[in-house]
Design an enzyme around this catalytic site. Sequence first.
Site, PDB file in Angstrom:
ATOM      1  N   GLN A  82      43.403 -27.644 -40.170  1.00  0.00           N
ATOM      2  CA  GLN A  82      43.722 -26.553 -40.473  1.00  0.00           C
ATOM      3  C   GLN A  82      42.983 -25.855 -39.782  1.00  0.00           C
ATOM      4  O   GLN A  82      43.404 -24.559 -39.871  1.00  0.00           O
ATOM      5  CB  GLN A  82      44.322 -26.513 -41.674  1.00  0.00           C
ATOM      6  N   SER A  83      42.641 -26.037 -38.439  1.00  0.00           N
ATOM      7  CA  SER A  83      41.630 -24.938 -37.968  1.00  0.00           C
ATOM      8  C   SER A  83      42.196 -23.505 -37.177  1.00  0.00           C
ATOM      9  O   SER A  83      43.016 -24.649 -36.341  1.00  0.00           O
ATOM     10  CB  SER A  83      41.000 -26.211 -36.850  1.00  0.00           C
TER      11      SER A  83
END
Length: 330
Positions: A82-83
């Site tokens: 989920q960067s």
Amino acid sequence: MKDIDALRRLEEWPRTHLANLPTPLIKADRLAGHLGIDALHIKMDAETGFALGGNKVRKLEFELEPNRMAGVTCLITAGGAQSNHCRVTAAFAARLGVRCILVTQGVEPAKPTGNALLHRLFGAEIVTVAERADRTPTMHRVAASIEAEGGRPMVLPIGASTGLGCLGYASAALELTQQLDALGDGSSETLLFGSTSSCGTMAGLVLGLALLGRPDVHVFGVSADAPSEELTAITLELAREGAALLGASPDLASVPLVTIDDQVGGGYGVPTVAASEATADFGRLEGVVLDPTYTAKAAAGMIDWISTHEVTRKQRVVFLHTGGHPGLLA
Ligand SMILES: Cc1ncc(COP(=O)(O)O)c(C=O)c1O
């Protein structure tokens, strides 16, 4: 003392302009009332705009400036599934017309959501690794294979937290202090709270404030993962690297810097009750969206600080909203 020459070099530094600047400084009166303080401002870096905004846009404008990008055919970076950093890097690659390979850890999601969805939407190729520790060696292996094919890769460190990347937040310090000075609210001190993890954001702020000679702005970084001492040391090291690029040696210790690490809870990305309550307050009272990994914990740290310290009439509280919205929807 203000270092005018270094500030000029900072303003003239080449960058790839994609952020929508200046971001607004909004007055959050209903939240201030709820917290029992006279005034609270939110610096809305969630609204840097490009690719759903956030702090990474400012850093990547410098990291991916046109001279450095000349001849580059492929951007390679890494982060969690989920960067936010991976999201914005992939979008820069799309806009600049180069390939992007993201090394993300964890299992390949069956139905990508939030940032994982956007990584793919922006056309990035994803290489999944099992462990955090596998990310950097994998990036270098991928870079070697691009070179072997005759391409020219650029490997961006996690979070784009480098001396160069932190110039984006040195420049943001200039923008923010201009907005604060225009408030005319009679305050003589600012308490600035924000999230910290790979430390480029706080390092840039400390550098910019030191160059501006602004010890009246106190910087509070609220950790998303690591202990305070570690983050403070990395912050100062990055700020020194940024200063060296500008040929400056400002007194970094003149800027009050506090790193708070009591909001991490069960670890990076693990929700806490205080962070969920902060998210609810920001949403219900101000229509402002926080993300669970960074900004909600930073807001919880700010709220805790306010409830355990006296905020005087001469002090104004500012929350730096560093973005991350897609994480809430993952
Ligand atoms: C939304 C958001 N806020 C804050 C941070 C922390 O910024 P930095 O890595 O510069 O410390 C990040 C970093 O990933 C982020 O994505």
